[in-house]
Design a protein around this motif. Structure first.
Motif, PDB file in Angstrom:
ATOM      1  N   GLY B 333      38.598  40.525  28.111  1.00  0.00           N
ATOM      2  CA  GLY B 333      39.401  40.116  29.263  1.00  0.00           C
ATOM      3  C   GLY B 333      39.257  41.084  30.428  1.00  0.00           C
ATOM      4  O   GLY B 333      39.192  40.673  31.583  1.00  0.00           O
ATOM      5  N   GLY B 334      39.169  42.372  30.106  1.00  0.00           N
ATOM      6  CA  GLY B 334      39.072  43.375  31.158  1.00  0.00           C
ATOM      7  C   GLY B 334      37.774  43.312  31.933  1.00  0.00           C
ATOM      8  O   GLY B 334      37.619  43.998  32.946  1.00  0.00           O
ATOM      9  N   GLN B 335      36.825  42.517  31.468  1.00  0.00           N
ATOM     10  CA  GLN B 335      35.539  42.458  32.170  1.00  0.00           C
ATOM     11  C   GLN B 335      35.264  41.090  32.777  1.00  0.00           C
ATOM     12  O   GLN B 335      34.210  40.865  33.349  1.00  0.00           O
ATOM     13  CB  GLN B 335      34.397  42.780  31.197  1.00  0.00           C
ATOM     14  CG  GLN B 335      34.538  44.126  30.530  1.00  0.00           C
ATOM     15  CD  GLN B 335      33.500  44.300  29.446  1.00  0.00           C
ATOM     16  OE1 GLN B 335      32.382  44.657  29.704  1.00  0.00           O
ATOM     17  NE2 GLN B 335      33.875  44.005  28.222  1.00  0.00           N
ATOM     18  N   LEU B 336      36.211  40.165  32.628  1.00  0.00           N
ATOM     19  CA  LEU B 336      35.940  38.801  33.083  1.00  0.00           C
ATOM     20  C   LEU B 336      36.237  38.603  34.566  1.00  0.00           C
ATOM     21  O   LEU B 336      35.750  37.664  35.171  1.00  0.00           O
ATOM     22  CB  LEU B 336      36.768  37.789  32.273  1.00  0.00           C
ATOM     23  CG  LEU B 336      36.338  37.599  30.820  1.00  0.00           C
ATOM     24  CD1 LEU B 336      37.187  36.538  30.165  1.00  0.00           C
ATOM     25  CD2 LEU B 336      34.866  37.207  30.747  1.00  0.00           C
ATOM     26  N   PHE B 337      37.057  39.498  35.142  1.00  0.00           N
ATOM     27  CA  PHE B 337      37.420  39.274  36.536  1.00  0.00           C
ATOM     28  C   PHE B 337      36.676  40.263  37.428  1.00  0.00           C
ATOM     29  O   PHE B 337      36.241  41.316  36.973  1.00  0.00           O
ATOM     30  CB  PHE B 337      38.930  39.414  36.725  1.00  0.00           C
ATOM     31  CG  PHE B 337      39.433  40.792  36.428  1.00  0.00           C
ATOM     32  CD1 PHE B 337      39.557  41.725  37.439  1.00  0.00           C
ATOM     33  CD2 PHE B 337      39.777  41.155  35.134  1.00  0.00           C
ATOM     34  CE1 PHE B 337      40.005  42.994  37.168  1.00  0.00           C
ATOM     35  CE2 PHE B 337      40.228  42.428  34.855  1.00  0.00           C
ATOM     36  CZ  PHE B 337      40.333  43.350  35.877  1.00  0.00           C
ATOM     37  N   SER B 338      36.549  39.893  38.714  1.00  0.00           N
ATOM     38  CA  SER B 338      35.832  40.763  39.642  1.00  0.00           C
ATOM     39  C   SER B 338      36.771  41.813  40.211  1.00  0.00           C
ATOM     40  O   SER B 338      37.958  41.571  40.396  1.00  0.00           O
ATOM     41  CB  SER B 338      35.259  39.930  40.778  1.00  0.00           C
ATOM     42  OG  SER B 338      34.796  40.785  41.793  1.00  0.00           O
ATOM     43  N   LYS B 339      36.210  42.967  40.505  1.00  0.00           N
ATOM     44  CA  LYS B 339      36.986  44.029  41.146  1.00  0.00           C
ATOM     45  C   LYS B 339      37.456  43.577  42.522  1.00  0.00           C
ATOM     46  O   LYS B 339      38.415  44.113  43.077  1.00  0.00           O
ATOM     47  CB  LYS B 339      36.110  45.276  41.261  1.00  0.00           C
ATOM     48  CG  LYS B 339      36.764  46.494  41.841  1.00  0.00           C
ATOM     49  CD  LYS B 339      37.557  47.256  40.795  1.00  0.00           C
ATOM     50  CE  LYS B 339      38.159  48.531  41.381  1.00  0.00           C
ATOM     51  NZ  LYS B 339      39.229  48.280  42.340  1.00  0.00           N
ATOM     52  N   SER B 340      36.806  42.565  43.064  1.00  0.00           N
ATOM     53  CA  SER B 340      37.226  42.014  44.355  1.00  0.00           C
ATOM     54  C   SER B 340      38.416  41.080  44.179  1.00  0.00           C
ATOM     55  O   SER B 340      38.978  40.613  45.154  1.00  0.00           O
ATOM     56  CB  SER B 340      36.071  41.247  44.985  1.00  0.00           C
ATOM     57  OG  SER B 340      35.757  40.127  44.175  1.00  0.00           O
TER      58      SER B 340
END
Lengths: 163, 399
Positions: B333-340
């Motif tokens: 989950g911690g890698q599925l969204f963009s830092k943007s």
């Protein structure tokens, strides 16, 4: 009395041996210059500096390939240094007669910079290569050193525009 | 392989760097810490009822601890370089320091405690077995066959001392794993000071559940009667700790919802879409609320032994699945969204690759093979112990 803790003494001895073995190994294996400047081998800097230069720099190329420089000046690739496409060519620059640069596969080389990606600045020319070229090599239509394609109206003899 | 992306991702976010193997890493270390803490309960707090699982819990912890670094090794590649972590310690790298936490726990706590606890058995075996087996036990005795009353008493005292050190060490081991995630300040899904604490409690939950299940299965395989008092006690602990764990996670959630910082909308959307199944359905509904309710029922209602056993088995399995889902949701989950906060990517799990599903399954089976060997070498149950349950008792055969 000692008999009852003998096994513990033996255990302590085993641990001591393991620790000594570790310390010895560390002394033998870790390079002398490790940690001299940071978390790496200090000697590495000198070793890397001593390696042969791989890139010659575009000034060097331009001294011999004046025709290419002329061509490049007419297009936007003027800003792209030779070795960004041709790869490291210091050996060729030293001895052009015996070392010849390999032929480039434009379908790969050009896509490296021009493949469409939303993270690239909007103004940068980019294409979805699969749709745009359909698997063809880019230099069938684009002249790599002067990539802009003139409008068909201004079609010139087959020496220009297309390579 | 095209990875489906929704909205805007930075190029380096499209492909997930931490695969299912990194999900296994906190999952397996959690089982170690949890199993050990269950064992310590008996020793330090002298809970006699859970005694039948004491040694089994220790061996389980060891079996899983031996496998714990393998997912990391496979993920990083170059396992031969892992020794360099000890030779040239890197004090500013949290991950490199984990090597020392691991080593401390393995060498100074777990192996010592098991050795001291089993020393009597090892000495006896070194005198009663023959051949290669004898040799193994002989080496394990370290050449001292003294099992006098006094020496065993000394072992007992020392073992107690090590357990007392072991409890904070087990907390450190898994708290450290939580810290590794919690300290990634660039990632709002991870960065939370509550992370190590939530990790420890979920570790205890999963470890206790696994030891409980292993106890039930191994007792059945050995055709003995399950000690229901022991089982009740373990289930009770599981229930209490699960309730604490759940409240901590809910506190974390409450804090995030109320704080609603700049990442909140994006994460909230992710939970409602990409993570809906694994987070809400599997982790929270099936893996947390259901087992808590089931275990709660066994505390309130007076049910027959058979029903209780069935409920414990079901709740145990759901718990383990739920905690696995929790690790999954944290890591993946911690890698599925963009830092943007403008886009989402997808995790595509490979199958028969170095970091694929097949490897993950193998790594999950491996601890049980290790456990089998350990149990053969160091039987955790008294051999001449409880009378075989079959024969007279027709009730045998319930799970």
């Amino acid at each position: 009395m000692f008999k009852d803790i003998e096994h513990l003494v033996r255990l302590a001895a085993v641990m001591a041996i393991a620790l000594i073995a570790f310390a010895t190994m560390r002394a033998l294996v870790v390079p002398r210059s490790f940690g001299e400047y940071g978390h790496y081998r200090g000697d590495a800097i000198a070793e890397i500096a001593a390696r042969p230069v791989a890139f010659a720099g575009h000034d060097v190329c331009e001294a011999c390939h004046i025709d290419v420089v002329e061509q490049k000046k007419q297009g936007k690739h003027v800003v792209v240094p030779c070795e960004a496409c041709h790869g490291a060519q210091a050996k060729h620059a030293d001895d052009p007669a015996s070392v010849k640069p390999a032929k480039l596969d434009t379908a790969v080389v050009c896509a490296r910079c021009h493949e469409a990606n939303s993270a690239k600045p909007k103004g940068f020319p980019q294409v979805a290569t699969a749709d745009h070229a359909g698997g063809l090599a880019c230099d069938i239509c684009h002249q790599p050193h002067r990539p802009k394609i003139e409008t068909p109206a201004a079609t010139k003899p087959a020496t220009e525009g297309k390579k | 392989m095209q990875i489906p992306v929704e909205g805007f991702m930075y190029p380096n976010e499209v492909e997930l760097q931490w695969s299912i193997l990194i999900v296994l890493y906190p999952f397996i270390t959690g089982l170690v810490a949890g199993a050990f803490i269950l064992a310590s309960l008996e020793r330090v707090f002298r809970v006699e009822a859970v005694k039948p699982t004491y040694r089994l819990a220790l061996l389980t912890a060891l079996a899983f601890l031996l496998v714990a670094p393998l997912p990391l090794q496979l993920h990083l590649g170059h396992p031969e370089r892992s020794l360099e972590m000890y030779l040239t310690p890197h004090r500013s790298s949290a991950m490199a320091m984990f090597g020392f936490v691991y080593l401390w726990y393995l060498m100074a706590v777990l192996l010592l405690e098991i050795w001291l606890d089993y020393r009597r058995d090892i000495v006896v075996k070194s005198q009663t077995t023959t051949g290669v087996t004898r040799l193994i036990y002989r080496v394990l005795t370290l050449g001292s066959s003294n099992i006098s009353e006094r020496s065993l008493h000394i072992d007992e005292r020392l073992g107690y001392f090590i357990t007392v050190i072991g409890i904070p060490s087990a907390f450190l081991l898994h708290g450290y794993v939580g810290f590794i995630f919690g300290s990634v300040k660039a990632n709002p899904w991870w960065s939370s000071p509550l992370m190590p604490i939530v990790f420890i409690f979920s570790a205890m939950v999963s470890g206790i559940a696994v030891v409980m299940l292993l106890y039930m299965i191994s007792t059945r395989l050995r055709r003995r009667e399950i000690d229901i008092c022991c089982l009740d006690k373990i289930a009770q602990y599981l229930f209490y700790i699960f309730v604490i764990d759940f409240s901590l996670e809910m506190l974390d959630l409450l804090q995030r919802i109320y704080e609603a910082d700049e990442s909140f909308r994006s994460l909230d959307f992710m939970v409602h879409t990409r993570l809906w199944t694994s987070q809400v359905i599997v982790q929270i509904v099936c893996g947390t609320v259901t087992p808590i309710v089931l275990l709660g029922l066994t505390q309130i209602l007076s049910l027959t032994d058979t029903v209780r056993k069935r409920i414990y088995a079901l709740a145990g399995c759901l718990t383990v699945i739920g905690i696995f889902a929790m690790r999954w949701n944290v890591v993946i989950g911690g890698q599925l969204f963009s830092k943007s906060f403008l886009g989402y990517t997808t995790y595509k799990m490979a199958f028969a690759t170095r970091e694929g599903l097949l490897t993950a399954i193998t790594l999950l089976i491996l601890p049980f093979i290790f456990l089998l060997v350990l149990v053969k070498l160091l039987p955790p149950w008294p051999d001449a112990g409880p009378v075989p349950a079959s024969g007279a008792s027709p009730a045998h055969g319930t799970s």
